[in-house]
Design an enzyme around this catalytic site. Structure first.
Site, PDB file in Angstrom:
ATOM      1  N   ARG A 160       0.888  -1.185   0.000  1.00 40.28           N
ATOM      2  CA  ARG A 160       0.000   0.000   0.000  1.00 40.28           C
ATOM      3  C   ARG A 160       0.907   1.210   0.000  1.00 40.28           C
ATOM      4  O   ARG A 160       1.668   1.422   0.959  1.00 40.28           O
ATOM      5  CB  ARG A 160      -0.914  -0.015   1.223  1.00 40.28           C
ATOM      6  CG  ARG A 160      -1.649   1.294   1.407  1.00 40.28           C
ATOM      7  CD  ARG A 160      -2.807   1.222   2.366  1.00 40.28           C
ATOM      8  NE  ARG A 160      -3.929   0.511   1.776  1.00 40.28           N
ATOM      9  CZ  ARG A 160      -5.177   0.548   2.242  1.00 40.28           C
ATOM     10  NH1 ARG A 160      -5.457   1.274   3.314  1.00 40.28           N
ATOM     11  NH2 ARG A 160      -6.143  -0.122   1.640  1.00 40.28           N
TER      12      ARG A 160
ATOM     13  N   HIS B 268      -7.019   0.810  -6.686  1.00 41.92           N
ATOM     14  CA  HIS B 268      -7.233  -0.095  -5.553  1.00 41.92           C
ATOM     15  C   HIS B 268      -7.905  -1.373  -6.074  1.00 41.92           C
ATOM     16  O   HIS B 268      -9.063  -1.655  -5.764  1.00 41.92           O
ATOM     17  CB  HIS B 268      -8.110   0.610  -4.510  1.00 41.92           C
ATOM     18  CG  HIS B 268      -8.140  -0.056  -3.171  1.00 41.92           C
ATOM     19  ND1 HIS B 268      -7.363  -1.148  -2.851  1.00 41.92           N
ATOM     20  CD2 HIS B 268      -8.869   0.225  -2.048  1.00 41.92           C
ATOM     21  CE1 HIS B 268      -7.610  -1.506  -1.600  1.00 41.92           C
ATOM     22  NE2 HIS B 268      -8.531  -0.696  -1.094  1.00 41.92           N
TER      23      HIS B 268
ATOM     24  N   GLN C  73      -9.893  -4.010  -3.859  1.00 42.59           N
ATOM     25  CA  GLN C  73     -11.219  -3.573  -3.432  1.00 42.59           C
ATOM     26  C   GLN C  73     -12.269  -3.950  -4.482  1.00 42.59           C
ATOM     27  O   GLN C  73     -13.351  -4.448  -4.152  1.00 42.59           O
ATOM     28  CB  GLN C  73     -11.208  -2.043  -3.231  1.00 42.59           C
ATOM     29  CG  GLN C  73     -12.543  -1.474  -2.810  1.00 42.59           C
ATOM     30  CD  GLN C  73     -12.975  -1.946  -1.439  1.00 42.59           C
ATOM     31  OE1 GLN C  73     -12.217  -1.849  -0.477  1.00 42.59           O
ATOM     32  NE2 GLN C  73     -14.192  -2.483  -1.327  1.00 42.59           N
TER      33      GLN C  73
ATOM     34  N   ASP D  35     -17.228   6.818  -1.969  1.00 38.16           N
ATOM     35  CA  ASP D  35     -16.013   6.681  -1.148  1.00 38.16           C
ATOM     36  C   ASP D  35     -15.783   8.052  -0.509  1.00 38.16           C
ATOM     37  O   ASP D  35     -16.413   9.052  -0.894  1.00 38.16           O
ATOM     38  CB  ASP D  35     -14.842   6.256  -2.056  1.00 38.16           C
ATOM     39  CG  ASP D  35     -13.530   6.032  -1.298  1.00 38.16           C
ATOM     40  OD1 ASP D  35     -13.563   5.905  -0.056  1.00 38.16           O
ATOM     41  OD2 ASP D  35     -12.460   5.997  -1.954  1.00 38.16           O
TER      42      ASP D  35
ATOM     43  N   CYS E 299     -16.509   1.435   0.046  1.00 40.49           N
ATOM     44  CA  CYS E 299     -15.347   0.589   0.346  1.00 40.49           C
ATOM     45  C   CYS E 299     -14.918   0.682   1.815  1.00 40.49           C
ATOM     46  O   CYS E 299     -14.186  -0.170   2.295  1.00 40.49           O
ATOM     47  CB  CYS E 299     -14.188   0.959  -0.566  1.00 40.49           C
ATOM     48  SG  CYS E 299     -13.711   2.686  -0.469  1.00 40.49           S
TER      49      CYS E 299
ATOM     50  N   ARG F 176     -13.714  -8.802   1.110  1.00 38.86           N
ATOM     51  CA  ARG F 176     -12.290  -8.545   0.896  1.00 38.86           C
ATOM     52  C   ARG F 176     -11.484  -9.803   1.223  1.00 38.86           C
ATOM     53  O   ARG F 176     -10.541 -10.154   0.524  1.00 38.86           O
ATOM     54  CB  ARG F 176     -11.806  -7.378   1.792  1.00 38.86           C
ATOM     55  CG  ARG F 176     -12.414  -6.027   1.481  1.00 38.86           C
ATOM     56  CD  ARG F 176     -11.959  -5.493   0.138  1.00 38.86           C
ATOM     57  NE  ARG F 176     -10.520  -5.428   0.003  1.00 38.86           N
ATOM     58  CZ  ARG F 176      -9.748  -4.430   0.442  1.00 38.86           C
ATOM     59  NH1 ARG F 176     -10.296  -3.388   1.022  1.00 38.86           N
ATOM     60  NH2 ARG F 176      -8.432  -4.448   0.269  1.00 38.86           N
TER      61      ARG F 176
HETATM   62  N1   CP Z   1     -11.343  -0.380   1.932  1.00 35.53           N
HETATM   63  C1   CP Z   1     -10.085  -0.445   2.396  1.00 35.53           C
HETATM   64  O1   CP Z   1      -9.106  -0.667   1.657  1.00 35.53           O
HETATM   65  O2   CP Z   1     -10.001  -0.265   3.739  1.00 35.53           O
HETATM   66  P1   CP Z   1      -8.654  -0.098   4.590  1.00 35.53           P
HETATM   67  O3   CP Z   1      -8.092   1.254   4.259  1.00 35.53           O
HETATM   68  O4   CP Z   1      -9.127  -0.209   6.012  1.00 35.53           O
HETATM   69  O5   CP Z   1      -7.711  -1.184   4.214  1.00 35.53           O
HETATM   70  N1  NVA Z   2      -9.921   6.594  -1.527  1.00 38.11           N
HETATM   71  C1  NVA Z   2      -9.576   6.144  -0.202  1.00 38.11           C
HETATM   72  C2  NVA Z   2      -9.795   4.672  -0.091  1.00 38.11           C
HETATM   73  C3  NVA Z   2      -9.527   4.082   1.250  1.00 38.11           C
HETATM   74  C4  NVA Z   2      -9.715   2.598   1.286  1.00 38.11           C
HETATM   75  C5  NVA Z   2      -8.148   6.526   0.110  1.00 38.11           C
HETATM   76  O1  NVA Z   2      -7.284   6.410  -0.769  1.00 38.11           O
HETATM   77  O2  NVA Z   2      -7.874   6.967   1.225  1.00 38.11           O
END
Ligand code: CP
Ligand code: NVA
Length: 303
Positions: free
Chosen positions: A102, A129, A132, A220, A260, A288
């Site tokens: 990440r 992502h 997701q 989101d 999400c 997930r």
């Molecule tokens: N939806 C998602 O990726 O959640 P987290 O940021 O908690 O991993």
């Molecule tokens: N768009 C959000 C998604 C979190 C799972 C972010 O990048 O923070």
């Protein structure tokens, strides 16, 4: 297929194979059936940003498949002190059987993949992502018995999750309508890429137009990780792009509402809709785990 960096790394066949496998793994788990398909295998999980769902679902997926997930905070490994990405990727490739990352910049995960000899999974970048969207498609399949020829409506910021949704919808043949304010459109190259593979993508600044007759309403956060400095501006600009009961009334009577997570109640979604009869948000979060199990089995199961 070695890596999952972009949703576009998957074909329609790959996605259907993964969804079938995820469904099977989900049913087996409900029956208490454990298969140690990844015994003695390890997944290094590098996190440059916070996470609840992604971190926990990958770690539990690895342990339930008989393997091990190693949580590596970016700051605690030498990468955070400037060790080259290429060296990190080469070294990890000698120890573990897969890397999930990440990252702030999409280039980071692409570079990890370039220098790794093992599968690399994008666990969220500023651009995409994909993990997701696999869980989202699994959820849609469960509630609609299909993923093709549905109307998927995105309301809010055209962000990383939106970019992967656009590609995912285009690959499986789902129509996508995006409602966002000016300046918050999804990535233009991704929209072009989706259209090139036959995607039916429309972008409007009118949420009501996008929500009309929708099968799926999705949103989101307005302020993604890394956007915190723009908080006030974003709250102001995105204020009309909320999933609330008025918007839900414009969609199909049995439309599903997705998010999400994490959610900001009263911003991109209202509390009553999040907890209301159309919401499938917590099933989506659970998925997930099942979708990522299928993914790591596909990528890491052979070696
Ligand atoms: N939806 C998602 O990726 O959640 P987290 O940021 O908690 O991993
Ligand atoms: N768009 C959000 C998604 C979190 C799972 C972010 O990048 O923070």
């Amino acid at each position: 297929m070695k890596d999952l960096i972009s949703m576009a790394d998957l074909s329609n066949e790959d996605i259907h194979e993964l969804l079938d496998s995820a469904q099977d793994l989900k049913e087996k788990r409900a029956r208490g059936k454990i298969n140690e398909f990844l015994k003695n295998k390890s997944l290094a999980m590098i996190f440059e940003k916070p996470s609840t769902r992604t971190r926990v679902s990958f770690e539990v997926a690895m342990s339930e498949l008989g393997g091990h997930g190693l949580y590596l905070n970016y700051k605690d490994i030498q990468l955070g002190r400037g060790e080259p990405i290429s060296d990190t990727a080469e070294v990890l490739s000698r120890y573990v059987h897969g890397i999930a990352g990440r990252v702030n910049s999409h280039d980071t995960i692409s570079e990890i993949a370039k220098y790794s000899t093992i599968p690399v999974i994008n666990a969220l970048s500023d651009l995409e992502h994909p993990c997701q969207i696999l869980a989202d498609l699994l959820t849609i399949q469960e509630y609609r018995n299909r993923i093709k020829n549905l109307k998927f409506t995105w309301v809010g910021d055209g962000n990383n999750v939106c970019n992967s949704v656009i590609l995912g919808c285009a690959i499986v043949g789902m129509n996508i309508a995006i409602a966002c304010p000016e300046g918050y459109e999804p990535n233009n190259d991704i929209v072009k890429q989706a259209k090139k593979i036959g995607g039916n993508v429309s972008i409007t600044h009118d949420p009501a137009e996008a929500a009309d007759n929708a099968d799926i309403l999705y949103t989101d956060v307005w302020i993604s990780m890394g956007d915190e400095e723009e908080r006030e501006k974003r709250l102001n600009d995105l204020g009309d792009y909320q999933i609330n009961s008025r918007l839900v009334d414009l969609a199909k009577h049995d439309a599903i509402v997705m998010h999400c997570l994490p959610a900001h109640r009263g911003e991109e979604i209202t509390e009553d809709v999040l907890n209301g009869p159309h919401s499938v948000i917590f099933d989506q979060a659970e998925n997930r785990l099942h979708a990522q199990k299928a993914l790591i089995l596909k990528l890491m199961g052979q070696k």
